[in-house]
Design a protein around this motif. Structure first.
Motif, PDB file in Angstrom:
ATOM      1  N   UNK A  19      -1.167   1.719   9.275  1.00  0.00           N
ATOM      2  CA  UNK A  19      -0.093   2.236   8.423  1.00  0.00           C
ATOM      3  C   UNK A  19      -0.283   1.808   6.962  1.00  0.00           C
ATOM      4  N   UNK A  20       0.339   2.569   6.064  1.00  0.00           N
ATOM      5  CA  UNK A  20       0.219   2.271   4.639  1.00  0.00           C
ATOM      6  C   UNK A  20       0.701   0.865   4.303  1.00  0.00           C
ATOM      7  N   UNK A  21       1.703   0.343   5.052  1.00  0.00           N
ATOM      8  CA  UNK A  21       2.213  -0.989   4.720  1.00  0.00           C
ATOM      9  C   UNK A  21       1.198  -2.095   5.011  1.00  0.00           C
ATOM     10  N   UNK A  22       0.067  -1.767   5.657  1.00  0.00           N
ATOM     11  CA  UNK A  22      -0.994  -2.737   5.912  1.00  0.00           C
ATOM     12  C   UNK A  22      -2.192  -2.515   4.972  1.00  0.00           C
ATOM     13  N   UNK A  23      -2.000  -1.636   3.992  1.00  0.00           N
ATOM     14  CA  UNK A  23      -3.062  -1.345   3.026  1.00  0.00           C
ATOM     15  C   UNK A  23      -2.691  -1.949   1.670  1.00  0.00           C
ATOM     16  N   UNK A  24      -3.549  -2.842   1.194  1.00  0.00           N
ATOM     17  CA  UNK A  24      -3.331  -3.535  -0.069  1.00  0.00           C
ATOM     18  C   UNK A  24      -4.582  -3.386  -0.925  1.00  0.00           C
ATOM     19  N   UNK A  25      -4.399  -3.057  -2.193  1.00  0.00           N
ATOM     20  CA  UNK A  25      -5.522  -2.796  -3.086  1.00  0.00           C
ATOM     21  C   UNK A  25      -6.520  -3.957  -3.089  1.00  0.00           C
ATOM     22  N   UNK A  26      -6.054  -5.183  -3.203  1.00  0.00           N
ATOM     23  CA  UNK A  26      -6.947  -6.338  -3.253  1.00  0.00           C
ATOM     24  C   UNK A  26      -7.775  -6.479  -1.989  1.00  0.00           C
ATOM     25  N   UNK A  27      -7.154  -6.263  -0.830  1.00  0.00           N
ATOM     26  CA  UNK A  27      -7.886  -6.348   0.433  1.00  0.00           C
ATOM     27  C   UNK A  27      -8.888  -5.206   0.541  1.00  0.00           C
ATOM     28  N   UNK A  28      -8.490  -4.008   0.151  1.00  0.00           N
ATOM     29  CA  UNK A  28      -9.403  -2.868   0.221  1.00  0.00           C
ATOM     30  C   UNK A  28     -10.600  -3.058  -0.703  1.00  0.00           C
ATOM     31  N   UNK A  29     -10.386  -3.639  -1.881  1.00  0.00           N
ATOM     32  CA  UNK A  29     -11.497  -3.915  -2.799  1.00  0.00           C
ATOM     33  C   UNK A  29     -12.435  -4.973  -2.212  1.00  0.00           C
ATOM     34  N   UNK A  53      -8.059 -11.223   7.144  1.00  0.00           N
ATOM     35  CA  UNK A  53      -7.022 -11.000   6.132  1.00  0.00           C
ATOM     36  C   UNK A  53      -5.700 -10.853   6.862  1.00  0.00           C
ATOM     37  N   UNK A  54      -4.639 -11.403   6.273  1.00  0.00           N
ATOM     38  CA  UNK A  54      -3.339 -11.298   6.925  1.00  0.00           C
ATOM     39  C   UNK A  54      -2.263 -10.949   5.909  1.00  0.00           C
ATOM     40  N   UNK A  55      -1.409 -10.017   6.318  1.00  0.00           N
ATOM     41  CA  UNK A  55      -0.246  -9.606   5.535  1.00  0.00           C
ATOM     42  C   UNK A  55       0.977 -10.240   6.192  1.00  0.00           C
ATOM     43  N   UNK A  56       1.414 -11.416   5.736  1.00  0.00           N
ATOM     44  CA  UNK A  56       2.446 -12.177   6.440  1.00  0.00           C
ATOM     45  C   UNK A  56       3.844 -11.565   6.418  1.00  0.00           C
ATOM     46  N   UNK A  57       4.073 -10.577   5.573  1.00  0.00           N
ATOM     47  CA  UNK A  57       5.398  -9.966   5.506  1.00  0.00           C
ATOM     48  C   UNK A  57       5.466  -8.608   6.206  1.00  0.00           C
TER      49      UNK A  57
END
Length: 191
Positions: free
Chosen positions: A26-36, A131-135
Motif C-alpha cells: 500500500x501507498x502508506x508503506x512507500x516512503x521516498x527515502x526508503x525507495x531511494x 526497513x521499518x515504518x513504525x507508525x
C-alpha cells in the motif's frame, strides 16, 4: 563457500507486514527515502532474486538481471517476456545453478521477496536490510517472513545468526529507518 554475497531488502509495517491482505504494497508503506535507498542498492548489485509477485517497478528495473522463482519450469528457463530474466524452480536446480544460468557466477545478489523467497535465504544472508515504518500497521497483511506476526522479523533474523547493526534514518518525519542485520560480524583485527 558461495561466490555470491547475498543481501536481502524489505520495508515492513510495525507489525512486520510487507503488503496488505490483497498482497499489494500500500501507498502508506512507500516512503521516498526508503525507495531511494532501495533503488540505489539495486543499481549496485549483479543479480536480483524474487518471486513471481515481487517486482521493484523502478526506472532501471528492465535493465537489471534477475532470477524469478516459479513453478512454470521444471528447473531453469529464460523468461520469454524479459531477456534479462531467468525462471528458476528450486525443486529442479540449485541457487548456484540459477545464478550461472543467468550469467552471474559471482557478485552481489539482492533478495527482494516475497516471504517464502526471503525465508529460503535466512541462513545465507550476508546482510539483511530491514526497513521499518513504525507508525504503519497492516492488520491481516502479508508478512515479510513465514512466522510473522507470531514472532517479529527481528527475532527471526536473530534466530538465524544475524546481528543488528546501526540503524540509519530514511524518513525522519515518519521515523522510517533501515537496520542492517549482518551475519556474525565478530571483531576484525588487522594482520
Amino acid at each position: 563457500m558461495s561466490a555470491h554475497r547475498i543481501d536481502g531488502y524489505v520495508i515492513v509495517s510495525a507489525d512486520g507486514m510487507l503488503a496488505n491482505a490483497d498482497r499489494v504494497m500500500p501507498d502508506q508503506l512507500k516512503f521516498k527515502g526508503d525507495q531511494e535507498f532501495f533503488n540505489a542498492a539495486l543499481d549496485r548489485v549483479d543479480l536480483i532474486v524474487h518471486g513471481r509477485h515481487s517486482f521493484e517497478g523502478q526506472p532501471n528495473s528492465p535493465k537489471r538481471k534477475r532470477v524469478i522463482l516459479t513453478s512454470k519450469t521444471a528447473a531453469l528457463a529464460p523468461d520469454p517476456s524479459n531477456p534479462n530474466a531467468t525462471w528458476w524452480n528450486p525443486a529442479g536446480a540449485t541457487f548456484e545453478q540459477a545464478c550461472d544460468y543467468a550469467g552471474v557466477g559471482s557478485g552481489t545478489v539482492a533478495i527482494i521477496g516475497g516471504p517464502e523467497v526471503f525465508a529460503m535465504f535466512l541462513d545465507r544472508y550476508d546482510t539483511f536490510w530491514l526497513s521499518q515504518a513504525p507508525h504503519v500497521r497492516l492488520p491481516g497483511g502479508y508478512p515479510c517472513f513465514p512466522g510473522v506476526p507470531e514472532r517479529s522479523p527481528q527475532a527471526i533474523l536473530a534466530a538465524h545468526g544475524l546481528e543488528t547493526g546501526e540503524p540509519q534514518s530514511l524518513d525522519a518525519a515518519h521515523d522510517v529507518r533501515v537496520t542492517p542485520w549482518r551475519r556474525g560480524s565478530g571483531i576484525q583485527t588487522s594482520v
